[in-house]
Structures are given as structure tokens and as C-alpha cells.
Design a protein around this motif. Structure first.
Motif, PDB file in Angstrom:
ATOM      1  N   TRP A   1      -2.236   3.899   8.090  1.00 10.85           N
ATOM      2  CA  TRP A   1      -2.672   4.530   9.328  1.00 10.85           C
ATOM      3  C   TRP A   1      -2.698   6.064   9.242  1.00 10.85           C
ATOM      4  N   ASP A   2      -2.265   6.620   8.125  1.00 12.97           N
ATOM      5  CA  ASP A   2      -2.242   8.075   7.943  1.00 12.97           C
ATOM      6  C   ASP A   2      -3.638   8.547   7.502  1.00 12.97           C
ATOM      7  N   GLU A   3      -4.489   8.859   8.473  1.00 16.36           N
ATOM      8  CA  GLU A   3      -5.893   9.136   8.178  1.00 16.36           C
ATOM      9  C   GLU A   3      -6.073  10.346   7.265  1.00 16.36           C
TER      10      GLU A   3
ATOM     11  N   TRP B   1     -11.156   2.715   7.134  1.00 16.60           N
ATOM     12  CA  TRP B   1     -10.673   1.425   6.619  1.00 16.60           C
ATOM     13  C   TRP B   1     -11.369   1.025   5.325  1.00 16.60           C
ATOM     14  N   HIS B   2     -12.585   1.530   5.129  1.00 16.55           N
ATOM     15  CA  HIS B   2     -13.229   1.351   3.824  1.00 16.55           C
ATOM     16  C   HIS B   2     -12.426   2.103   2.756  1.00 16.55           C
ATOM     17  N   ALA B   3     -12.003   3.323   3.102  1.00 18.94           N
ATOM     18  CA  ALA B   3     -11.210   4.119   2.161  1.00 18.94           C
ATOM     19  C   ALA B   3      -9.877   3.442   1.865  1.00 18.94           C
ATOM     20  N   VAL B   4      -9.242   2.877   2.884  1.00 26.12           N
ATOM     21  CA  VAL B   4      -7.976   2.157   2.684  1.00 26.12           C
ATOM     22  C   VAL B   4      -8.184   0.997   1.725  1.00 26.12           C
ATOM     23  N   ASP B   5      -9.252   0.240   1.940  1.00 25.95           N
ATOM     24  CA  ASP B   5      -9.543  -0.918   1.093  1.00 25.95           C
ATOM     25  C   ASP B   5      -9.738  -0.501  -0.370  1.00 25.95           C
ATOM     26  N   LYS B   6     -10.461   0.580  -0.587  1.00 24.42           N
ATOM     27  CA  LYS B   6     -10.695   1.050  -1.956  1.00 24.42           C
ATOM     28  C   LYS B   6      -9.416   1.565  -2.592  1.00 24.42           C
ATOM     29  N   LEU B   7      -8.586   2.270  -1.834  1.00 28.13           N
ATOM     30  CA  LEU B   7      -7.317   2.770  -2.377  1.00 28.13           C
ATOM     31  C   LEU B   7      -6.403   1.616  -2.765  1.00 28.13           C
ATOM     32  N   PHE B   8      -6.397   0.559  -1.958  1.00 22.99           N
ATOM     33  CA  PHE B   8      -5.604  -0.619  -2.303  1.00 22.99           C
ATOM     34  C   PHE B   8      -6.107  -1.225  -3.601  1.00 22.99           C
ATOM     35  N   GLU B   9      -7.426  -1.314  -3.735  1.00 21.98           N
ATOM     36  CA  GLU B   9      -8.020  -1.855  -4.958  1.00 21.98           C
ATOM     37  C   GLU B   9      -7.609  -1.026  -6.176  1.00 21.98           C
ATOM     38  N   TRP B  10      -7.671   0.278  -6.052  1.00 22.68           N
ATOM     39  CA  TRP B  10      -7.379   1.159  -7.189  1.00 22.68           C
ATOM     40  C   TRP B  10      -5.902   1.219  -7.547  1.00 22.68           C
ATOM     41  N   HIS B  11      -5.046   1.201  -6.544  1.00 27.47           N
ATOM     42  CA  HIS B  11      -3.625   1.447  -6.787  1.00 27.47           C
ATOM     43  C   HIS B  11      -2.755   0.184  -6.821  1.00 27.47           C
TER      44      HIS B  11
ATOM     45  N   LYS C   1      -7.666  12.307   1.999  1.00 31.07           N
ATOM     46  CA  LYS C   1      -7.359  13.213   0.884  1.00 31.07           C
ATOM     47  C   LYS C   1      -7.307  12.444  -0.440  1.00 31.07           C
ATOM     48  N   ALA C   2      -6.602  11.294  -0.441  1.00 33.76           N
ATOM     49  CA  ALA C   2      -6.471  10.494  -1.657  1.00 33.76           C
ATOM     50  C   ALA C   2      -7.827   9.944  -2.100  1.00 33.76           C
TER      51      ALA C   2
ATOM     52  N   PHE D   1       0.834  -1.199   0.000  1.00 35.64           N
ATOM     53  CA  PHE D   1       0.000   0.000   0.000  1.00 35.64           C
ATOM     54  C   PHE D   1       0.871   1.253   0.000  1.00 35.64           C
ATOM     55  N   LYS D   2       1.845   1.292   0.905  1.00 37.52           N
ATOM     56  CA  LYS D   2       2.708   2.475   1.000  1.00 37.52           C
ATOM     57  C   LYS D   2       3.555   2.650  -0.252  1.00 37.52           C
ATOM     58  N   GLU D   3       4.032   1.539  -0.813  1.00 35.74           N
ATOM     59  CA  GLU D   3       4.860   1.597  -2.019  1.00 35.74           C
ATOM     60  C   GLU D   3       4.093   2.219  -3.187  1.00 35.74           C
ATOM     61  N   ASN D   4       2.793   1.952  -3.258  1.00 33.54           N
ATOM     62  CA  ASN D   4       2.006   2.409  -4.406  1.00 33.54           C
ATOM     63  C   ASN D   4       1.269   3.722  -4.180  1.00 33.54           C
ATOM     64  N   THR D   5       1.130   4.147  -2.928  1.00 32.22           N
ATOM     65  CA  THR D   5       0.421   5.400  -2.651  1.00 32.22           C
ATOM     66  C   THR D   5       1.333   6.493  -2.114  1.00 32.22           C
TER      67      THR D   5
END
Length: 230
Positions: free
Chosen positions: A71-73, A95-105, A78-79, A62-66
Motif C-alpha cells: 500500500w506504500d504508493e 497495482w500493476h506495479a505491485v504485481d510486477k515487483l512481486f514477480e521480480w522479487h 520508486k522501486a 512482498f514486504k519481506e522481500n522488498t
């Protein structure tokens, strides 16, 4: 889909590493039995299902791609806001937002087969925490051709910890107006005793997509949801 086909299994005195071995053995043997080879071509790309499969950390990927961690709320909101157009103040669940960002990125690049391991505890309320990092749980998802085809974890068998997790979910639900109830029957069942165990779920329809070189899941589901005739 309401007709999605799932294979589930549990193994007493096992953990998520044992479930990884089950997935590797099952996928490689089925491929060999069907095609006479551990290699298969799907949508123009070749995949080798010979074990072992790589293991990549969910939070590290996640961190590598974003460029920021899960944990950075503020950065997560913002993303998510920039991607969806939803005002940052109205991003309802971290955590819903985290899940979606992982899916997208991250997911599209996961050609696989690959295990994404060690998810944040808030995303996996039924999984046992890692002893080396209590922020994470012993869980993996297996990706193949950019699709999630299996999900597994070391089962949480501590009723007190399970109740705590459910209560934290309810607290977040009140803050976000997502309706949830505490599963008292599940917690009570755990209190009678459950051995350590590994649990695994495999998406059969997605495997059939892969084996038949089919681009959409609708074409392989046995009883797809259809629109009413006009």
C-alpha cells in the motif's frame, strides 16, 4: 499464449480453503499415478507434492522481500521506476506495479509447492473479501518450481459489491487510459442469485512442463504460435 490449456472448476458452498484441498489431492494423486511416488525431480531439483502445502501471505511475503508494503504508493513507484527505467511520475497503475515487483522479487524463490494467499482486493475484483481484513480477499495462487500453476478464490456473489469493484476499476482506467467497460451482464446474472462457491483454474501446460522436465512452455503447448515462413 493463445493456446494455453486451462482446467477450471467451481464448487457450490465451498471457499478457497476447499480449493486448496482439491489442488493438493489432485497434484499428489497425479504425481503418484504417473511416477509411482509423490516426489519428482525437475531441472535438477527434487519436489515433494505430498500434502499439506505451506501457506504464505502475499502481502507479508512482498514486504519481506522488498522492505515496504503493497500500500506504500511512493515506495512502490520508486522501486518500479528503478527496475524499469520508467519515470516515477509515469508509473501508470499502482497495482500493476505491485504485481510486477512481486514477480521480480518473490516468485523465483517459490520452489514449492506452496500457496500464496490473501491478495489485496484491488488485484482480485471477482474474489470475496476476508472478514478479518477487508483490504484482502480470499484468493490463492499455487506455485511449483517458481511457476504459478493454479489460481483460485472464494467467488464474490454480492452483485452490489461486484458493481462497486467494477466501477472502481473503471475509475482507475480513466486515470491511466486503460480501456475497460463495466460488465453489466455479469452483474445482472449475479443479481438473480448465486450460492457461495469456490472457483479454481489450473494451468495444464505448466504441469506438463513439470512432469516432463521441460524448461520452456513452448515445447509442451499442443499448437504453439509460429512465425510465418519467409
Amino acid at each position: 499464449s493463445p493456446e494455453f490449456t486451462m482446467l477450471e472448476l467451481y464448487q457450490a458452498y465451498a471457499d478457497y480453503t476447499d480449493m486448496m484441498k482439491v489442488v493438493e489431492a489432485l497434484f499428489s494423486q497425479v504425481t503418484l499415478s504417473v511416477f509411482g511416488s509423490s516426489k519428482i525431480t525437475y531441472q535438477g531439483n527434487e519436489y515433494d507434492l505430498t500434502p499439506p502445502y505451506p501457506r504464505l501471505s502475499y502481502t507479508a511475503l512482498f514486504k519481506e522481500n522488498t522492505g515496504f508494503d503493497v500500500w506504500d504508493e511512493e515506495r512502490v513507484k520508486k522501486a518500479y521506476s528503478e527496475k524499469t527505467g520508467v519515470e516515477k511520475s509515469k508509473v501508470y497503475e499502482h497495482w500493476h506495479a505491485v504485481d510486477k515487483l512481486f514477480e521480480w522479487h518473490c516468485e523465483e524463490a517459490l520452489k514449492g509447492p506452496v500457496f500464496i494467499i490473501d491478495y489485496p482486493v484491488e488485484m482480485s475484483p471477482l474474489a470475496k473479501q476476508k472478514k478479518s481484513d477487508p483490504r484482502l480477499v480470499e484468493r490463492f495462487e499455487c506455485f511449483l518450481a517458481g511457476m504459478e500453476v493454479a489460481n483460485a478464490f472464494t467467488e464474490l456473489n454480492d452483485p452490489l459489491e461486484q458493481r462497486k469493484r467494477f466501477e472502481e476499476q473503471l475509475k482507475r482506467a480513466k486515470e491511466t487510459e486503460i480501456p475497460r467497460v463495466l460488465d453489466e451482464d455479469y452483474v445482472e446474472a449475479l443479481s438473480y442469485g448465486m450460492p457461495p462457491a469456490g472457483g479454481l483454474g489450473i494451468g495444464i501446460d505448466r504441469l506438463i512442463m513439470f512432469f516432463t522436465n521441460t524448461a520452456t512452455i513452448r515445447d509442451v503447448i499442443l499448437f504453439p504460435l509460429l512465425k510465418a515462413k519467409e
